[in-house]
Motif scaffolding. Structure first.
Motif, PDB file in Angstrom:
ATOM      1  N   ASN A 172      46.489 -18.171 -25.672  1.00  9.76           N
ATOM      2  CA  ASN A 172      45.286 -18.883 -26.075  1.00  9.76           C
ATOM      3  C   ASN A 172      44.130 -18.613 -25.136  1.00  9.76           C
ATOM      4  N   THR A 173      42.931 -18.645 -25.683  1.00  9.11           N
ATOM      5  CA  THR A 173      41.714 -18.511 -24.887  1.00  9.11           C
ATOM      6  C   THR A 173      40.712 -19.572 -25.330  1.00  9.11           C
ATOM      7  N   GLY A 174      39.590 -19.605 -24.621  1.00 14.58           N
ATOM      8  CA  GLY A 174      38.540 -20.569 -24.945  1.00 14.58           C
ATOM      9  C   GLY A 174      38.516 -21.676 -23.920  1.00 14.58           C
ATOM     10  N   MET A 175      37.366 -22.288 -23.725  1.00 18.92           N
ATOM     11  CA  MET A 175      37.248 -23.323 -22.702  1.00 18.92           C
ATOM     12  C   MET A 175      38.217 -24.464 -22.989  1.00 18.92           C
ATOM     13  N   ASP A 176      38.566 -24.694 -24.242  1.00 18.92           N
ATOM     14  CA  ASP A 176      39.577 -25.703 -24.582  1.00 18.92           C
ATOM     15  C   ASP A 176      40.858 -25.046 -25.081  1.00 18.92           C
ATOM     16  N   THR A 186      43.835 -18.706 -30.702  1.00 17.41           N
ATOM     17  CA  THR A 186      45.147 -18.087 -30.529  1.00 17.41           C
ATOM     18  C   THR A 186      45.051 -16.590 -30.800  1.00 17.41           C
ATOM     19  N   HIS A 187      45.787 -15.813 -30.020  1.00 18.53           N
ATOM     20  CA  HIS A 187      45.808 -14.362 -30.201  1.00 18.53           C
ATOM     21  C   HIS A 187      47.248 -13.882 -30.224  1.00 18.53           C
ATOM     22  N   VAL A 188      47.493 -12.862 -31.011  1.00 19.82           N
ATOM     23  CA  VAL A 188      48.827 -12.267 -31.089  1.00 19.82           C
ATOM     24  C   VAL A 188      48.708 -10.776 -30.795  1.00 19.82           C
TER      25      VAL A 188
END
Lengths: 327, 327
Positions: free
Chosen positions: B257-261, B265-267
């Protein structure tokens, strides 16, 4: 701690900011902008926003400067300029101009004793790495790159420039039958039209001639004329509700043969499914910023691409940890 | 031309021979064996078969020696021994012993001014690289490795040791529902049994107790007891017709996962579908043999793994060509 600076605070700059917050060995020192710093509000507590001019004298406070401008006009100037002062990483993606961009960054970085990493992200970047590895392992074979399903910002912008268009989101979509043919190992020859379709969600101005807009999109040279394109007219509420994200992805596939009679077929596939294109790109850049810092600490200098960087430099783990846990 | 020697002429040695024939900048000089050289017939015209003892004095004829013995007893002795005379590449895959094997090879190679690449192939090897890259790019996430569908030679051998078994081919198969759950990005916790099933095709001796054999397979500790296993009894003709190949493959998936929160989601998925496990492994090794040769030409020495080798060293193309065509 690796002290990071970001120049440019658009989607990519924000993606890098988020990525830096996920790496315990990195600290974001400042975001630099060519706008008035008061107009830029960053999301990381304690991080300064400074005018780009301040970069002239901050070499003792920043280990790696990440350049988040555009490839058309910003990076060709900025990357060589700042490679003469800082270790830098950019995401330059104008394919035809990579050789001259590399030469300019290499010269500046060598003269300054710094590392300049260009063309970092997922394509160019992770996809490039996978093309290289797969081609080296299977010298007799064929490469395929598919993009999507995802938002192409360049294509969305092109539609927005049509008269009567208020907003557009363009999705690039791989053709399932083409993917299937490639994965079968039959090395098919595929035309542009056979590989991808394009889908546009358009908000038109009130009273605009929708038939004309649709026709202008579908016949636009370079962007759409070579593809089967579908156009949907939607309202602003639907645009906001269903098309606010910047998802993307795609895959690099190489199929090749081995054996004394080339009788065995192999398929190597690398695929990405990304909820946020700029945040993933920022995450790749953050890992290569670590590599740039470490390589420079070891005395290396000059222009680098993802091809020139031993993978271990990207990881926060030591060689011993990597060998014990990931090998 | 990079002059290659092969020590050991089993499945892997033959795979390396085939790979060398596909690389225009490599030449196979000789195959070395501990058997009587007259009993070994190689498939490349003009290549000598020599006794392994000849390696004591062929340093001026061979640039890289590829060690194709087994990890249990051959490589722990051979790789350090020959790293003191040649650039070497092996495919050591006893996971728990990698740190001590690396230390022994590193010491020998450093003392001799040679490069010793260990644990090269697809797992360890290409899968390891993908675990490293994906983990560096998505520091907050979870790794999954699936193997198959493919033949596990270790499991096939284990079944062959059961009384009454003449032959066996064991396939390792990923569970489709597990793959689907991982690809959804939900970071599931999966048990051994939930990830893979095992399928055995067994030729029994005439009059053997099939129920006992099936029970011995399914309850065998480490190899089968933790899996759902299916056993099929077949005749020798069917074994020869349908199970002669050594296909394998699998995939490495990281979801993060990324983002400030951490809201996105990335695969990342790297997958292999291989008609011939030993030929693909040999192809990976050939690319790393090129890297070992080049790095040594530049004055580098010591133990290396796939993590320590900049990708550009693997390719026959120059830096300029790679930047212009693959980046």
């Amino acid at each position: 701690m690796i002290r990071i600076g970001i120049l440019g605070y658009g989607n990519l700059g924000r993606g890098v900011e988020s990525a830096v917050s996920q790496n315990a060995d990195m600290e974001l020192i400042a975001v630099f902008t060519r706008r008035s710093p008061e107009t830029v509000k960053v999301r990381t507590a304690g991080v300064k926003v400074l005018h780009a001019d301040e970069l002239e004298h901050m070499q003792d406070q920043i280990d790696v400067l990440i350049l988040c401008g555009g490839s058309a006009t910003d990076l060709p100037v900025q990357t060589p300029k700042y490679a003469s002062m800082y270790n830098v990483v950019d995401s330059f993606d104008t394919h035809a101009k990579i050789p001259e961009h590399f030469a300019a960054v290499d010269a500046a970085a060598k003269a300054a004793g710094k590392i300049g990493v260009i063309s970092c992200g997922w394509d160019p970047g992770m996809f490039s790495l996978n093309r290289l590895y797969a081609g080296a392992v299977l010298p007799e074979g064929k490469d395929y790159t598919f993009w999507g399903k995802g938002v192409s910002q360049g294509h969305s912008d092109a539609v927005r420039r049509i008269e009567g268009v208020k907003d557009c989101r363009q999705y690039t979509i791989p053709v399932p039958e083409a993917l299937e043919a490639v994965r079968s190992g039959s090395h098919p020859e595929l035309t542009t039209r056979q590989k991808h379709t394009r889908e546009c969600f358009v908000v038109a101005e009130e009273g605009a001639d929708l038939a004309r807009i649709e026709n202008e999109i579908k016949t636009m040279p370079n962007y759409f004329a070579d593809y089967d394109t579908t156009v949907h007219f939607i309202d602003e509420a639907e645009m906001k509700r269903d098309h606010s994200g910047l998802p993307h992805g795609g895959c690099v596939i190489r199929t090749g043969n081995t054996g004394m009679d080339r009788e065995h077929t192999h398929v190597i596939e690398y695929s990405l499914k990304l909820d946020s294109n700029p945040e993933f790109t920022g995450s790749v850049i953050a890992a290569f910023a670590r590599a740039a810092y470490r390589m420079n600490q070891e005395g290396m200098k000059g222009g680098k691409t993802v091809f020139d960087i031993a993978p271990a430099y990207l990881s926060a783990q030591s060689g011993e940890e990597l060998r014990a846990h990931l090998l």
